[in-house]
Design an enzyme around this catalytic site. Structure first.
Site, PDB file in Angstrom:
ATOM      1  N   ASP A  59       4.903  30.672   6.971  1.00 33.13           N
ATOM      2  CA  ASP A  59       6.079  29.811   7.060  1.00 33.13           C
ATOM      3  C   ASP A  59       7.313  30.707   7.120  1.00 33.13           C
ATOM      4  OD1 ASP A  59       8.157  28.026   6.817  1.00 33.13           O
ATOM      5  OD2 ASP A  59       7.173  26.799   5.295  1.00 33.13           O
ATOM      6  N   ASP A  85       0.120  29.005   3.736  1.00 38.18           N
ATOM      7  CA  ASP A  85      -0.366  27.707   3.261  1.00 38.18           C
ATOM      8  C   ASP A  85      -1.649  27.367   4.009  1.00 38.18           C
ATOM      9  OD1 ASP A  85      -0.769  25.036   2.508  1.00 38.18           O
ATOM     10  OD2 ASP A  85       1.380  24.710   2.263  1.00 38.18           O
ATOM     11  N   ASP A 128       4.824  33.295   2.792  1.00 36.25           N
ATOM     12  CA  ASP A 128       4.156  32.061   2.370  1.00 36.25           C
ATOM     13  C   ASP A 128       3.017  31.741   3.328  1.00 36.25           C
ATOM     14  OD1 ASP A 128       3.453  29.589   1.372  1.00 36.25           O
ATOM     15  OD2 ASP A 128       5.217  28.548   2.144  1.00 36.25           O
TER      16      ASP A 128
END
Length: 323
Positions: A274, A99, A97
Site C-alpha cells: 500500500d 495486506d 504495509d
C-alpha cells in the site's frame, strides 16, 4: 470462515483487554516515546473517529484500554512536539504495509485472509527486510503482524526525516516496482542484458520479486499489456523459474513478449504494498498488542519472521473457547 477470522464480539474484546492484554508487552520502540505519538481509536467498527488522543505514560494507556476495550487502536508513525494537535512534526518511521487480503497475486481464492495468503505476505516481508538491510544498509527494522498482513517499520535516524518523495523512491526500489534497465553501453557499443543476468543491486531485487509473482500466479490474473494466453504460458512453465532457468523461460514466453511481461510484473509489484501508507508522514497504524476485531487476531511484533506462524502466536484465548 475459520473461527480465528470471525469478528470479535464486544464481550470478547472486553475479555481480551482485561484478562489477556498487558501494556508491558508494547514494543520498546513505541513505549519509549509514547508521549510523542498521536493515538486514534475505532469504537464501533466504522473507522478511527476518536483521534488526537495522547497518553503521557503506559499507566494512562492501560487504564483507557481496559475501560473502553476499543474495536481498534492505532498510534501515529510520526513524532510530534504537540501530538494532541498533530503539530510540531519532528520525524516519522518509514513504513511498508503488506495486506494479505489486497495482494493482486496470491495462490489462494479466499474472500478475505487465510493461512495461504498470510504466508505469502510473510514471504514478501522477508524479501523486503533482506533488501532494506542488504541493499540500503538499514538495521532498526521491526516487523509487525497486523492481523491481516504485516507492517515493516524502520526507525533508522537517516530515514526518519525523509520526505514523501524520497520514501516513494525507496518503496519502488524495495518492491521491485521499476522496470529494470536492459540497455547498456561501454562507450563504444551498446548491448542488452536481462534482469536475471545481473545478480546485483536492483536487478537482483526485481528478479526475486518477479519470481514471487510468477510462482504464485493462478493463471486468471490480468497483467497490463500481456495476453491471457501469455499468462497461462507463464504458469505452465514456471518450473523453469523454480530451477532458475530464466533464459529458457524467456525463450518460451518469447523474446519480443518478455519485456512486456517484465513491465507488467513491475506494475504488479507496486500493488503488492500500500504505497499510500509509505508516503504518508502522519499515518496512524494499528497498535501492536491491540486486537484486530474484524478477524479476532492480535496485532503483535514478530521477533522471528522466518518461523512466525500467526495461527499459533497471534490468536487470542477467547477464540479457542468459542463454541
Amino acid at each position: 470462515m475459520m473461527p480465528m477470522f470471525e469478528p470479535a464480539t464486544p464481550l470478547e474484546r472486553k475479555r481480551y483487554y482485561r484478562e489477556e492484554w498487558n501494556v508491558r508487552d508494547l514494543p520498546d520502540f513505541i513505549a519509549d516515546n509514547l508521549h510523542m505519538r498521536e493515538f486514534g481509536f475505532d469504537h464501533n467498527g466504522r473507522g478511527p473517529s476518536d483521534r488526537y488522543r495522547v497518553f503521557r505514560d503506559e499507566r494512562s494507556l492501560a487504564r483507557f484500554m481496559r475501560v473502553r476495550y476499543p474495536f481498534a487502536a492505532y498510534s501515529s508513525v510520526a513524532f510530534y512536539r504537540e501530538p494532541w494537535k498533530r503539530k510540531g512534526w519532528q520525524r516519522s518511521e518509514l513504513i511498508f504495509d503488506v495486506d494479505a487480503k489486497d495482494l493482486p497475486v496470491r495462490s489462494c481464492e479466499c474472500d478475505g485472509v487465510c493461512p495461504t495468503c498470510l504466508d505469502e505476505a510473510r514471504e514478501l516481508v522477508l524479501m523486503m527486510v533482506d533488501t532494506l538491510k542488504g541493499d540500503l544498509g538499514l538495521g532498526d527494522i521491526h516487523v509487525i503482524y497486523s492481523g491481516r498482513g504485516y507492517h515493516v517499520r524502520v526507525l533508522d535516524p537517516e530515514v526518519m526525516e525523509l520526505g514523501s518523495e524520497v520514501r516513494a523512491e525507496i518503496l519502488r526500489y524495495t518492491a521491485g516496482a521499476r522496470e529494470p534497465r536492459r540497455k547498456f553501453t561501454d562507450g563504444v557499443s551498446s548491448y542488452e542484458m536481462e534482469h536475471f543476468s545481473i545478480p546485483l543491486g536492483y536487478h537482483r531485487v526485481f528478479t526475486e520479486r518477479a519470481r514471487h509473482v510468477l510462482l504464485h500466479l493462478r493463471g486468471d490474473e490480468d497483467i497490463e499489456d500481456v495476453t491471457a494466453r501469455t499468462v497461462k504460458t507463464a504458469v505452465r512453465n514456471r518450473n523453469l523459474i523454480l530451477e532458475d532457468r530464466w533464459g529458457e523461460f524467456r525463450s518460451v514466453i518469447g523474446p519480443r513478449v518478455y519485456p512486456r511481461l517484465v513491465k507488467g510484473i513491475s506494475k504488479i509489484n507496486m500493488r503488492m504494498l500500500d504505497a499510500k501508507v509509505t508516503i504518508d508522514l502522519k499515518r496512524i497504524l494499528r497498535l501492536p498488542t491491540s486486537l484486530h476485531s474484524k478477524v479476532s487476531m492480535i496485532c503483535m511484533e514478530v521477533k522471528n519472521p522466518e518461523t512466525f506462524d500467526p495461527l499459533k502466536s497471534a490468536v487470542p484465548r477467547f477464540v479457542d473457547e468459542r463454541e
